[in-house]
Design a protein around this motif. Structure first.
Motif, PDB file in Angstrom:
ATOM      1  N   LEU A  88      11.294  31.489   9.864  1.00 21.39           N
ATOM      2  CA  LEU A  88      11.714  31.726  11.248  1.00 21.39           C
ATOM      3  C   LEU A  88      12.287  30.454  11.860  1.00 21.39           C
ATOM      4  O   LEU A  88      11.635  29.413  11.881  1.00 21.39           O
ATOM      5  CB  LEU A  88      10.518  32.203  12.076  1.00 21.39           C
ATOM      6  CG  LEU A  88      10.812  32.767  13.468  1.00 21.39           C
ATOM      7  CD1 LEU A  88      11.661  34.019  13.366  1.00 21.39           C
ATOM      8  CD2 LEU A  88       9.502  33.074  14.191  1.00 21.39           C
ATOM      9  N   ALA A  89      13.515  30.536  12.357  1.00 21.93           N
ATOM     10  CA  ALA A  89      14.134  29.385  13.018  1.00 21.93           C
ATOM     11  C   ALA A  89      13.556  29.245  14.425  1.00 21.93           C
ATOM     12  O   ALA A  89      13.437  30.239  15.151  1.00 21.93           O
ATOM     13  CB  ALA A  89      15.649  29.578  13.094  1.00 21.93           C
ATOM     14  N   PRO A  90      13.173  28.029  14.831  1.00 26.26           N
ATOM     15  CA  PRO A  90      12.606  27.835  16.173  1.00 26.26           C
ATOM     16  C   PRO A  90      13.576  28.252  17.268  1.00 26.26           C
ATOM     17  O   PRO A  90      14.774  27.980  17.188  1.00 26.26           O
ATOM     18  CB  PRO A  90      12.354  26.316  16.217  1.00 26.26           C
ATOM     19  CG  PRO A  90      12.298  25.888  14.794  1.00 26.26           C
ATOM     20  CD  PRO A  90      13.237  26.783  14.067  1.00 26.26           C
ATOM     21  N   LYS A  91      13.046  28.940  18.273  1.00 22.31           N
ATOM     22  CA  LYS A  91      13.855  29.376  19.404  1.00 22.31           C
ATOM     23  C   LYS A  91      13.338  28.729  20.684  1.00 22.31           C
ATOM     24  O   LYS A  91      12.259  28.141  20.712  1.00 22.31           O
ATOM     25  CB  LYS A  91      13.802  30.897  19.527  1.00 22.31           C
ATOM     26  CG  LYS A  91      14.340  31.644  18.314  1.00 22.31           C
ATOM     27  CD  LYS A  91      14.209  33.146  18.495  1.00 22.31           C
ATOM     28  CE  LYS A  91      14.735  33.900  17.273  1.00 22.31           C
ATOM     29  NZ  LYS A  91      14.566  35.377  17.421  1.00 22.31           N
ATOM     30  N   GLU A  92      14.122  28.839  21.749  1.00 24.62           N
ATOM     31  CA  GLU A  92      13.735  28.236  23.021  1.00 24.62           C
ATOM     32  C   GLU A  92      12.402  28.788  23.512  1.00 24.62           C
ATOM     33  O   GLU A  92      11.587  28.062  24.081  1.00 24.62           O
ATOM     34  CB  GLU A  92      14.828  28.484  24.065  1.00 24.62           C
ATOM     35  CG  GLU A  92      14.722  27.615  25.300  1.00 24.62           C
ATOM     36  CD  GLU A  92      14.894  26.136  25.001  1.00 24.62           C
ATOM     37  OE1 GLU A  92      14.226  25.327  25.671  1.00 24.62           O
ATOM     38  OE2 GLU A  92      15.679  25.791  24.104  1.00 24.62           O
ATOM     39  N   ASP A  93      12.161  30.087  23.273  1.00 23.79           N
ATOM     40  CA  ASP A  93      10.893  30.693  23.690  1.00 23.79           C
ATOM     41  C   ASP A  93       9.704  30.065  22.957  1.00 23.79           C
ATOM     42  O   ASP A  93       8.620  29.919  23.535  1.00 23.79           O
ATOM     43  CB  ASP A  93      10.912  32.205  23.427  1.00 23.79           C
ATOM     44  CG  ASP A  93      11.809  32.950  24.396  1.00 23.79           C
ATOM     45  OD1 ASP A  93      12.233  32.335  25.398  1.00 23.79           O
ATOM     46  OD2 ASP A  93      12.093  34.134  24.156  1.00 23.79           O
ATOM     47  N   HIS A  94       9.909  29.716  21.700  1.00 23.76           N
ATOM     48  CA  HIS A  94       8.841  29.090  20.923  1.00 23.76           C
ATOM     49  C   HIS A  94       8.505  27.706  21.478  1.00 23.76           C
ATOM     50  O   HIS A  94       7.335  27.322  21.557  1.00 23.76           O
ATOM     51  CB  HIS A  94       9.254  28.957  19.447  1.00 23.76           C
ATOM     52  CG  HIS A  94       9.575  30.273  18.808  1.00 23.76           C
ATOM     53  ND1 HIS A  94      10.429  30.378  17.731  1.00 23.76           N
ATOM     54  CD2 HIS A  94       9.153  31.528  19.089  1.00 23.76           C
ATOM     55  CE1 HIS A  94      10.514  31.654  17.381  1.00 23.76           C
ATOM     56  NE2 HIS A  94       9.747  32.365  18.189  1.00 23.76           N
ATOM     57  N   ILE A  95       9.554  26.967  21.866  1.00 25.47           N
ATOM     58  CA  ILE A  95       9.348  25.639  22.447  1.00 25.47           C
ATOM     59  C   ILE A  95       8.582  25.762  23.758  1.00 25.47           C
ATOM     60  O   ILE A  95       7.616  25.028  23.999  1.00 25.47           O
ATOM     61  CB  ILE A  95      10.703  24.944  22.689  1.00 25.47           C
ATOM     62  CG1 ILE A  95      11.424  24.717  21.359  1.00 25.47           C
ATOM     63  CG2 ILE A  95      10.502  23.613  23.425  1.00 25.47           C
ATOM     64  CD1 ILE A  95      12.838  24.220  21.499  1.00 25.47           C
ATOM     65  N   LYS A  96       9.000  26.701  24.589  1.00 24.67           N
ATOM     66  CA  LYS A  96       8.322  26.908  25.879  1.00 24.67           C
ATOM     67  C   LYS A  96       6.859  27.266  25.664  1.00 24.67           C
ATOM     68  O   LYS A  96       5.969  26.778  26.377  1.00 24.67           O
ATOM     69  CB  LYS A  96       9.018  28.007  26.680  1.00 24.67           C
ATOM     70  CG  LYS A  96       8.421  28.230  28.074  1.00 24.67           C
ATOM     71  CD  LYS A  96       9.170  29.305  28.823  1.00 24.67           C
ATOM     72  CE  LYS A  96       8.625  29.457  30.242  1.00 24.67           C
ATOM     73  NZ  LYS A  96       7.183  29.710  30.302  1.00 24.67           N
ATOM     74  N   GLN A  97       6.596  28.122  24.672  1.00 28.20           N
ATOM     75  CA  GLN A  97       5.227  28.529  24.370  1.00 28.20           C
ATOM     76  C   GLN A  97       4.375  27.315  23.991  1.00 28.20           C
ATOM     77  O   GLN A  97       3.267  27.135  24.509  1.00 28.20           O
ATOM     78  CB  GLN A  97       5.228  29.529  23.216  1.00 28.20           C
ATOM     79  CG  GLN A  97       3.844  30.037  22.822  1.00 28.20           C
ATOM     80  CD  GLN A  97       3.894  30.930  21.588  1.00 28.20           C
ATOM     81  OE1 GLN A  97       4.819  30.859  20.782  1.00 28.20           O
ATOM     82  NE2 GLN A  97       2.884  31.776  21.439  1.00 28.20           N
ATOM     83  N   ALA A  98       4.901  26.470  23.107  1.00 29.78           N
ATOM     84  CA  ALA A  98       4.156  25.294  22.666  1.00 29.78           C
ATOM     85  C   ALA A  98       3.913  24.320  23.813  1.00 29.78           C
ATOM     86  O   ALA A  98       2.806  23.796  23.979  1.00 29.78           O
ATOM     87  CB  ALA A  98       4.924  24.588  21.533  1.00 29.78           C
ATOM     88  N   VAL A  99       4.954  24.088  24.626  1.00 31.86           N
ATOM     89  CA  VAL A  99       4.825  23.160  25.754  1.00 31.86           C
ATOM     90  C   VAL A  99       3.855  23.711  26.800  1.00 31.86           C
ATOM     91  O   VAL A  99       3.059  22.973  27.389  1.00 31.86           O
ATOM     92  CB  VAL A  99       6.208  22.876  26.379  1.00 31.86           C
ATOM     93  CG1 VAL A  99       6.064  22.099  27.688  1.00 31.86           C
ATOM     94  CG2 VAL A  99       7.082  22.096  25.402  1.00 31.86           C
ATOM     95  N   ASP A 100       3.896  25.012  27.031  1.00 30.82           N
ATOM     96  CA  ASP A 100       2.962  25.632  27.982  1.00 30.82           C
ATOM     97  C   ASP A 100       1.517  25.459  27.518  1.00 30.82           C
ATOM     98  O   ASP A 100       0.624  25.180  28.330  1.00 30.82           O
ATOM     99  CB  ASP A 100       3.280  27.119  28.151  1.00 30.82           C
ATOM    100  CG  ASP A 100       4.505  27.360  29.014  1.00 30.82           C
ATOM    101  OD1 ASP A 100       4.982  26.397  29.654  1.00 30.82           O
ATOM    102  OD2 ASP A 100       5.003  28.507  29.042  1.00 30.82           O
TER     103      ASP A 100
END
Length: 259
Positions: A88-100
Motif C-alpha cells: 500500500l502506497a502511503p496517502k495523505e489520510d494515512h499521514i493525518k492518521q499517524a500525526v493525529d
C-alpha cells in the motif's frame, strides 16, 4: 551530525541484508497489514535495536482507538508507528492518521511505514498543530556499504535516543530549508551586505534596503519561499534566535579596563 557508534554498525549492515530479502518475499506475496506489522516489529528489534518485549508495544491505545506500534524507553513513548500493508502506497489520510495519533498522545515523533517505505515526521505543537516530514527512505534501496544510508537507520535507532540525534538532524534540515534560507536572504543583515557589494561596483548608486528587498522578492526569490505558513514559521524562529543573541550580548559584562 553524530557519528554512528562502531558497535552498532554490524547490526545495521546485517539488518539491511536480512530484511531486504524478507521484504522482497513479502512484497511478492502482497501480505496484509497484520503480517506487515510482524515484520516491522522484527525490524525494530533486529535493525533498530529496541527490545521486543519491553520497549515495543503493539496496539497502543490512544483515546478509544489504537496505533499499531509504540516505542517506549524508560516507560516514556518516544515514537508512535503506524503500519500499512506492504503493497500500500502511503496517502495523505494515512499521514493525518499517524500525526493525529501522535498529537493526541503528546508525542513528538511518528513513523508511517509499509515495511519498505519509511516516513519520519516531527509534530509541531503550534496553533494549529502541524508536522514536518523530516526524512523518508526506501528500505529496499539502502546500500549497506553507504554511510549516509546507514545514518537513516541510526537516526531512529535506540542508540540515538539518548543523544538527541534525530532532533539535531531535524534542526539541520530546517536550517537548510528553502523557507529558512529565504528569510535569511530577505533579512536586513544580508540586504545590507548586498548593498555594500553593489556600492563597490557602482559607487555612485543610491540604494536603499527596501529597493534591494523588492528586487529579491519580485524577481529572484519565488513567492512561495517568503510567503505562507512555513515561511512565517521560519521567520519567527530566526527572530527568536536573533532576540536571544541580543539579550545575551546585553548581559555580557565587559572585562575591566587596565588601570
Amino acid at each position: 551530525m553524530s557519528a554512528i557508534p562502531a558497535k552498532i554498525l554490524p547490526r545495521l549492515t546485517a539488518g539491511i541484508k536480512k530484511f531486504q530479502a524478507v521484504l522482497n518475499t513479502a512484497k511478492a506475496k502482497d501480505i496484509n497489514e497484520s503480517d506487515t506489522v510482524v515484520i516491522v516489529t522484527d525490524m525494530l528489534s533486529e535493525v533498530f535495536g529496541f527490545d521486543k518485549y519491553s520497549e515495543i508495544t503493539s496496539e497502543f491505545a490512544i483515546k478509544k482507538t489504537w496505533c499499531d506500534l509504540a516505542i517506549k524507553i524508560e516507560d516514556k513513548v518516544k515514537f508512535l508507528i503506524e503500519v500499512k500493508a506492504i503493497g500500500l502506497a502511503p496517502k495523505e489520510d494515512h499521514i493525518k492518521q499517524a500525526v493525529d495519533y501522535g498529537s493526541n498522545h503528546g508525542v513528538d515523533w511518528v513513523i508511517l511505514t509499509s515495511g519498505i517505505r519509511w516516513r519520519i515526521f516531527k509534530i509541531i505543537y503550534a496553533k494549529p498543530i502541524s508536522h514536518d516530514l523530516v526524512y523518508e527512505f526506501d528500505f529496499l534501496t539502502l546500500n549497506a556499504r553507504k554511510e549516509s544510508d546507514l545514518c537513516l537507520l541510526y537516526y531512529v535507532s535506540k542508540e540515538s535516543m539518548t543523544k538527541s540525534v534525530l532532533e539535531e538532524y531535524h534542526v539541520q534540515k530546517q536550517s537548510l530549508s528553502k523557507f529558512f534560507i529565504g528569510q535569511i536572504l530577505l533579512g536586513d543583515t544580508v540586504l545590507d551586505a548586498i548593498r555594500k557589494s553593489v556600492k563597490k561596483v557602482t559607487p555612485n548608486a543610491k540604494l536603499e534596503l527596501d529597493d534591494i528587498k523588492e528586487v529579491l522578492s519580485n524577481e529572484i526569490v519565488k513567492r512561495e519561499i517568503y510567503e505562507g505558513d512555513k515561511a512565517e514559521e521560519a521567520k519567527k524562529k530566526i527572530n527568536k534566535a536573533l532576540k536571544a543573541l541580543e539579550v545575551k550580548k546585553a548581559t555580557v559584562t565587559p572585562p575591566p579596563e587596565n588601570p
